[in-house]
Design a protein around this motif. Structure first.
Motif, PDB file in Angstrom:
ATOM      1  N   MET B 142       0.788  -1.218   0.000  1.00  0.00           N
ATOM      2  CA  MET B 142       0.000   0.000   0.000  1.00  0.00           C
ATOM      3  C   MET B 142       0.821   1.269   0.000  1.00  0.00           C
ATOM      4  SD  MET B 142      -3.008  -0.509   2.646  1.00  0.00           S
ATOM      5  CE  MET B 142      -3.525  -2.157   2.810  1.00  0.00           C
ATOM      6  N   ILE B 143       2.015   1.189   0.586  1.00  0.00           N
ATOM      7  CA  ILE B 143       2.810   2.404   0.765  1.00  0.00           C
ATOM      8  C   ILE B 143       4.039   2.333  -0.130  1.00  0.00           C
ATOM      9  CG2 ILE B 143       3.906   3.896   2.456  1.00  0.00           C
ATOM     10  CD1 ILE B 143       2.316   2.401   4.581  1.00  0.00           C
ATOM     11  N   PRO B 144       3.909   2.729  -1.387  1.00  0.00           N
ATOM     12  CA  PRO B 144       5.044   2.595  -2.310  1.00  0.00           C
ATOM     13  C   PRO B 144       6.221   3.514  -1.977  1.00  0.00           C
ATOM     14  CG  PRO B 144       3.181   3.671  -3.373  1.00  0.00           C
ATOM     15  CD  PRO B 144       2.702   3.220  -2.050  1.00  0.00           C
ATOM     16  N   GLU B 145       5.977   4.630  -1.249  1.00  0.00           N
ATOM     17  CA  GLU B 145       7.102   5.529  -0.939  1.00  0.00           C
ATOM     18  C   GLU B 145       8.186   4.807  -0.160  1.00  0.00           C
ATOM     19  OE1 GLU B 145       4.076   6.678  -0.566  1.00  0.00           O
ATOM     20  OE2 GLU B 145       3.921   8.809  -1.093  1.00  0.00           O
ATOM     21  N   PHE B 146       7.765   3.994   0.804  1.00  0.00           N
ATOM     22  CA  PHE B 146       8.742   3.345   1.677  1.00  0.00           C
ATOM     23  C   PHE B 146       9.147   1.986   1.125  1.00  0.00           C
ATOM     24  CE2 PHE B 146       9.849   0.666   5.315  1.00  0.00           C
ATOM     25  CZ  PHE B 146      10.869   1.422   5.844  1.00  0.00           C
TER      26      PHE B 146
END
Lengths: 344, 429
Positions: B142-146
């Protein structure tokens, strides 16, 4: 309104499927203290065997035969493997079911291949069970089966008509789950067999002294629990998808159900599975994110904040993790589970 | 009551074992020079730290975790982000300390999640760790930034000039860094088993109720151990990030957690050195066995089932039992039985293996015809002859194996009785 009713029913049917699975798991756990890690694998086996049997005999005999075969396999596994490690304690018991889950998924891929199967429900279950018709002039009405086209098409432009069908397979799933729940409850509380099972739960030595074969009772309970998983598998496999990953998708959720409901509590599992089923179904249907929520409340967040992915995450994207978040919250605020009786 | 012999005043045995271990780590890449060998050795070092940290929970604390990859995986992600920060010049630390950043990440997440998981013990603990593992894995997509989405996060471990020519460009240099970390971590984790906390952890495993009576908080002991295990798991993840220079979401997945459990148990959770054997096996299985056959996961699952049933202490306990027999000078008379067992087991394996390989061949590469070669024997996956032959070999092997097993068990029991008598006799002296 009709969206709410249909979503609610969908959520309940998914929750009841989860309950079909977690009931067998809870039964085995409260009987023998064994957490059957391979329970979801028996669910998968039920789906695959149901598919194979239904190709020869049709769907309805398969609905009966596949669970029986799965139950037999479960009983054989208990007799040959689980009973041997019983003396080492609970951790090796858990480990052996964990190993079994590996073996089953490999065997399933070996026999049926790695792609999803075409496992269809019978023709009678393929249409909608009923259709909710929301007509802005005549109000809400219910039509059994599929609604005829002229009912769903508005006669003039000022009247808005929305038809929401409810699939028959899901209705059938709810029916089977409720029948199963009723029969298990009757079996445990109203028959001699149930009496022996309940007594073997709390006082195995006394039951043995009265001449009952407790290890065999355990074997049959394990077989029955596996058969329930197999039954859920035939229904779940024909409703959703029959594929090698189906055990993994359901497996962790039913463990969440068992912990949230309270370990070994059948009614707790029932409550928790309905809650989680409804929660997930509604979450998937909503496309709101923190950003849109803030905008609706009249707070205008900065554009940099709006573009960050945390704020952009919609509720439907977060849906897969909701059961686990629920689990964490329950553990923090009520460690024994919803209807669990004891700490520990 | 002492369980082991100690040299006085200087513990020679300990010095000897640890020096040998250090020597082994130092000499290994000089003996196995090929590129593949260095990669395999590096991965072994990483796996050894991970399995030992896992065993801190399973073997020493009796906590069966299904989510250990959360801590190795998050450590790996933090380490690769730290590495990228070092490359960008915003984080002034040497590259060699990047795994420590991973360790700190593992520790922080263990503090965070451990608070929830260690409130329970036993099977409930197992289920909660499983749930948390799933939670983290679902978050990772869900969190592609990290987490870098599907492609993962990649980095570059060669930053600037390096120190005295060590810039971690060649894999051998990374291997030596991993070896140093492995040696220090193994030593630290062994030291931990001798601390009061480590001893209390064993007590919590064996009898939490009594621990509470004595006035310790079992939950707190579990929590502290969980945090320390998380730290070492994070170091292992950080080393992995340095070694591969890419971290994808699968490092926090359930498959990885399952592998740690499987191989730690196979190696032997009851002895300190068991997980080291397990880790070596793990790398061999993933790198080499998976090349040999399609059915390797099935074989692995079957081996695991047999281990749980017949040798719940894993390989380490088998070694230690035979060492005990050898110490009483009775190992020599067993070798005939061992040889017979090994030969019959091989016959069983050949029969079963031929069948499994034929089914896999039909399932996966039936396009290339139904003929295949198994250990040099040509088989026809669609021919009755091959099937009958394989079944015949399997059943013959099974029968002979059962016969030898019974003889061996009688003999083994006799020897164990003799050893017990001897120990009693020595105590009486």
């Amino acid at each position: 309104m009709e969206f709410f009713v249909i979503s609610m029913l969908n959520g309940l049917s998914y929750g009841l499927l989860l309950f079909m699975l977690s009931s067998g798991l809870t039964l085995i756990f409260s009987m023998m203290g064994v957490l059957n890690f391979a329970h979801a694998s028996f669910y998968m086996l039920g789906a695959y065997l149901g598919y194979t049997v239904s190709r020869f005999t049709g769907f309805w005999p398969a609905l009966l035969l596949a669970p029986i075969v799965v139950g037999g396999l479960g009983a054989v596994f208990e007799r040959l493997c689980l009973r041997k490690v019983h003396k080492y304690g609970h951790v090796p018991e858990l480990l052996i079911t964990f190993g079994l889950s590996y073996v089953i998924i490999e065997l399933v891929q070996l026999v049926w291949g790695r792609i999803a199967l075409e496992f269809h429900p019978p023709a009678i279950l393929q249409g909608p069970a009923f259709t909710l018709i929301n007509n802005s002039a005549q109000g809400l009405s219910l039509q059994w089966g599929a609604a005829p086209a002229q009912l769903c098409a508005a006669a003039d432009a000022t009247i808005r008509v929305v038809c929401s069908p409810f699939p028959a397979t899901r209705g059938f799933m709810m029916l089977v789950a409720l029948v199963m729940l009723g029969s298990v409850w009757l079996l445990l509380t109203r028959t001699r067999i149930g009496l022996v099972i309940q007594a073997a739960l709390t006082h195995p030595e006394a039951v043995e002294a009265l001449g009952h074969n407790v290890p065999r009772v355990f074997m049959l309970v394990f077989g029955a629990g596996s058969a329930l998983a197999g039954l859920a598998g035939v229904i779940g496999g024909s409703t959703f998808l029959t594929e090698p990953a189906m055990a993994a998708t359901v497996g962790s959720v039913i463990f969440v159900v068992v912990v949230v409901g309270g370990m070994g509590s059948l009614s707790g599992a029932f409550l928790a599975s309905l809650l989680i089923g409804v929660l997930q179904t509604f979450a998937v249907a909503f496309d709101y994110s923190l950003g849109t929520l803030a905008q609706q409340l009249g707070v205008a967040p900065g554009s940099a904040l709006l573009s960050s992915s945390y704020v952009k995450l919609t509720l439907s994207q977060v849906a897969p993790i909701l059961p686990y978040l629920f689990l964490v919250l329950i553990l923090i605020f009520r460690p024994r589970g919803l209807l669990g009786t004891r700490e520990g | 009551m002492k369980t082991h012999y100690e040299f006085k005043p200087l513990n020679i045995g300990r010095w000897l074992v640890w020096s040998l271990f250090a020597l082994l780590l130092a000499v290994a890449p000089l003996v196995f020079r090929s590129g593949l060998a260095v990669t395999v050795l590096s991965q072994m070092g990483i796996a050894i730290i991970a399995c030992l940290s896992y065993n801190m929970l399973l073997g020493q604390g009796g906590m069966l975790s299904f989510g250990h990859a959360v801590y190795t995986g998050l450590g790996a992600f933090l380490a690769i982000h730290a590495l990228n920060a070092v490359s960008a010049g915003s984080l002034p630390i040497p590259v060699a300390t990047v795994p420590l950043a991973g360790g700190l990440a593992g520790l922080v997440f263990a503090v965070l999640f451990g608070y929830v998981t260690t409130r329970k013990a036993g099977t409930t603990f197992a289920m909660i760790t499983l749930g948390l593992g799933e939670l983290v894995f679902a978050m990772s997509l869900m969190i592609p930034e990290f987490f870098g989405g599907e492609g993962g996060v990649s980095g570059n471990r060669v930053v600037g000039k390096g120190y005295m020519g060590i810039n971690f460009g060649p894999p051998v240099q990374v291997y030596y860094l991993i070896a140093v970390y492995t040696f220090l971590s193994v030593a630290a984790m062994f030291a931990f088993t001798r601390t009061p906390l480590g001893r209390m952890l064993n007590a919590v495993r064996d009898n939490p109720e009594r621990v509470e009576f004595v006035g310790y908080d079992a939950q707190k002991v579990r929590y502290l151990a969980f945090i320390i295990a998380g730290f070492f798991a994070g170091i292992s993840g950080g080393l992995g990030a340095l070694n591969f220079e890419i971290v994808t979401a699968e490092v926090v997945g359930a498959g990885r957690s399952g592998a740690y459990l499987l191989f730690t148990f196979l190696g032997g959770a009851t002895f300190f050195f068991g997980p080291i054997l397990g880790a070596i096996l793990m790398v061999l299985a993933f790198v080499l066995f998976s090349e040999l056959t399609n059915a390797w996961l099935l074989y692995l699952g079957l081996i695991f089932l047999v281990t749980v049933m017949y040798a719940p202490g894993g390989i380490a306990s088998l070694i230690m039992m035979n060492l005990r027999v050898a110490a009483y000078g009775r190992l020599r008379e067993l070798w005939v039985s061992y040889l017979a067992l090994a030969v019959t087991a091989l016959v069983v394996l050949a029969g079963a293996g031929a069948m499994i390989e034929m089914v896999y061949h039909l399932q996966l590469n039936s396009a290339g015809g139904s003929e295949l070669r198994f250990i040099g024997v040509p088989l026809d996956a669609k021919g009755a002859n091959s099937w009958f032959g394989a079944a015949f070999v399997l059943l013959t092997g099974l029968g002979l194996f059962e016969l030898t097993r019974r003889v061996f068990l009688r003999h083994w029991g006799e020897i164990q009785e003799f050893i017990e008598k001897e120990t009693k006799r020595k105590e009486a002296l």
